[in-house]
Design a protein around this motif. Structure first.
Motif: not given
Lengths: 231, 73, 245
Positions: B1-3, B9, B12-13, B15, B19-20, B23
């Motif tokens: 996982m990236y986060f 997650a 997202m800093e 953002h 993003v969500w 989604v």
């Protein structure tokens, strides 16, 4: 000239003459789009302010948007009367190709809306402070552009003529198709007003016109057939 | 996982909200695209089963179509 | 070949076969969507220029690509229905319109939301967004024209003609909007030119594009099944379906 060509020419001539005669008998239909053009051109300075520099900057866009709306307004009634009195049905049964008949309808529509708009456009342009140097390009773009608008507008008119409330619908289906004309025609005038060479845009408009003349009559005749069958 | 964590997650800093939201909207539209036509078909069959009289059949069908079209456009 | 063509025109056959296709494709689509979304949202690396907001690409780009492709599907189905007078193609055309319009809407909305962190504003008259907006109008035009006709046979034909006219115009519209944008592009707002994407970012994107294509197919088939039932109301196969099911 061989006989079939002569008969086609006679048909085209007679059909065009009939359209123009009908338009002549109802001058209101011809004058209304021009008045509409004048009215809306009057509205813009009242809405955005009378500063000449500002008007001159917006003039290409304003002139073309209003021309587009005027053409749209006139397109709506193009086939209406002939649909209602049954002459359209006669035309579908006639041996002459509907392709040519659609072209004469479009030509007549252009002669009574596009051409007067073209001829009067320098007047409106002067009211909006468009530089005089841009007037030839404006007229040329109107000449080519309104012809494309007439052809595309005829498609919408043919598809909606049998509908009771086609007015809003024709705007919805036709305006997206008008966009390339608006972009290049207004772009040409803006280029000319700023002192650049506008011939690329004018050539593109001429290309669009060639494409529209070749293809639009197919869509118009298909639309007329569908509308007459539906009614 | 990236986060590193679930919190990261979700955020997202900064953002995360954008993003969500995308989604969520995508999920709603995707599910809607699949569920609405399936439900309308199922409901239509159910209606047919209820009124088995031939004359009554056409009327409810038309009504459903209108409702369906109104919601679809 | 011809028997296949004839079968394709038969509503009960289409209803049955689409049911079988959906039984496989639908779970697969959902799986791909979930895997692609999780991969793109949580596992793909971050774009160092745009930060995490770039993850919106995994929804925005597939929706845009499929929305545009959907218009071609609709127009080609319309052409088939006009040329071969095939009812099934007309059903496909009618059913593709709302699906395509929904995806275009998703593309516009996700583009606008993406614009806020990237450009600082929700709406930018960017060439691609403007083109998508016009595509949205084209879809709405077809749907409105279909609704306006009482005679549904004429509605199908009229929409087929309109969608074909639209298909001829789409490349012209796209090119002209491109030109218009390059002329007016404001100096302050520069669209970050997509550099060659790293494969770890590209793979989930490709998966999502494939998933959206499958989603379009599933939604189209589901809509067609519903439409076939309605059109077949009163015929034997629908009645037996209602009786048996």
């Amino acid at each position: 000239m061989s006989a079939p060509y002569a008969s086609v020419n006679a048909f085209l001539g007679a059909s065009l003459k009939r359209q123009l005669l009908l338009a002549y008998r109802r001058p209101v239909d011809t004058i209304n789009p021009l008045l509409f053009f004048l009215l809306v051109v009057t509205l813009f300075p009242l809405g955005i302010g009378p500063e000449p520099a500002q008007l001159a900057e917006f003039a290409p866009g304003i002139l073309w948007i209003v021309a587009l709306l005027a053409s749209l307004m006139a397109a709506e009634g193009m086939f209406r009367q002939d649909y209602e009195d049954g002459s359209l049905e006669q035309l579908l049964l006639a041996p002459q190709p509907l392709y040519l008949a659609s072209l004469t309808y479009t030509a007549a529509h252009w002669l009574v809306t596009g051409l007067p708009l073209t001829l009067l456009s320098p007047l409106f342009a002067t009211m909006l402070q468009l530089p005089v140097a841009a007037l030839p390009v404006l007229m040329l773009s109107m000449l080519l552009g309104t012809a494309v608008l007439s052809l595309v507008g005829s498609i919408g008119a043919a598809l909606t003529v049998s509908l009771k409330r086609g007015g809003m619908l024709i705007s919805l289906i036709i305006v997206p198709l008008y966009i390339p004309v608006l972009i290049f025609a207004a772009g040409a005038v803006r280029f000319a007003a700023e002192g650049f060479d506008a011939s690329p845009q004018l050539l593109l408009l001429a290309g669009m016109l060639s494409l529209a003349v070749a293809l639009a009559p197919f869509a118009i005749s298909a639309g007329l057939r569908i509308s007459v069958d539906a009614g | 996982m990236y986060f590193d964590s679930l919190q990261a997650a979700l955020a997202m800093e900064g953002h995360g909200i954008y993003v969500w939201t995308v989604v969520a909207v995508s999920a709603v539209i995707c599910v809607g695209l699949l569920v609405l036509p399936a439900r309308s078909a199922r409901r239509f069959i159910a209606e047919l089963r209820v009124d088995d009289v031939p004359e009554a059949r056409a009327a409810p069908g038309v009504r459903i179509e209108e409702v369906n079209n109104a919601s679809g456009s | 070949m011809w028997t296949w063509f004839h079968k394709l025109g038969s509503p009960p056959w289409m209803y049955r076969i689409s049911g079988r296709i959906l039984a496989v494709l639908l779970p697969l689509t959902v799986l791909m969507l979930v895997v692609g979304a999780v991969w793109g949202l949580l596992y793909a690396p971050m774009d160092f220029k745009q930060g995490n907001s770039f993850r919106i690409i995994y929804f925005h780009v597939p929706a845009s690509v499929v929305a545009l492709a959907g218009y071609y599907v609709m127009a080609i189905a319309g052409a088939v229905s006009l040329v071969w007078r095939m009812k099934m193609a007309e059903v496909a055309m009618k059913c593709a319109a709302p699906v395509g319009a929904a995806l275009t809407f998703l593309s516009l909305l996700s583009g606008a939301i993406w614009g806020k962190p990237t450009w600082g504003t929700y709406w930018v008259w960017d060439a691609r967004i403007t083109s998508m907006l016009i595509l949205f109008f084209l879809y709405l035009g077809v749907m409105a024209l279909y609704q306006a006709y009482e005679n549904k046979e004429a509605a199908g034909k009229a929409c087929a003609v309109l969608s074909l006219v639209g298909m001829v115009n789409i490349p012209i519209i796209y090119k002209s909007v491109d030109w218009w944008y390059s002329l007016h592009q404001p100096a302050t707002i520069k669209f970050t030119e997509e550099s060659a994407m790293h494969s770890s970012m590209l793979q989930p994107l490709l998966l999502m594009i494939l998933a959206f294509y499958c989603l379009f197919t599933c939604a189209l088939l589901l809509n067609m099944r519903s439409e076939l039932l309605r059109r077949g109301a009163g015929t034997g196969w629908v009645r037996s379906l209602a009786g048996a099911g």
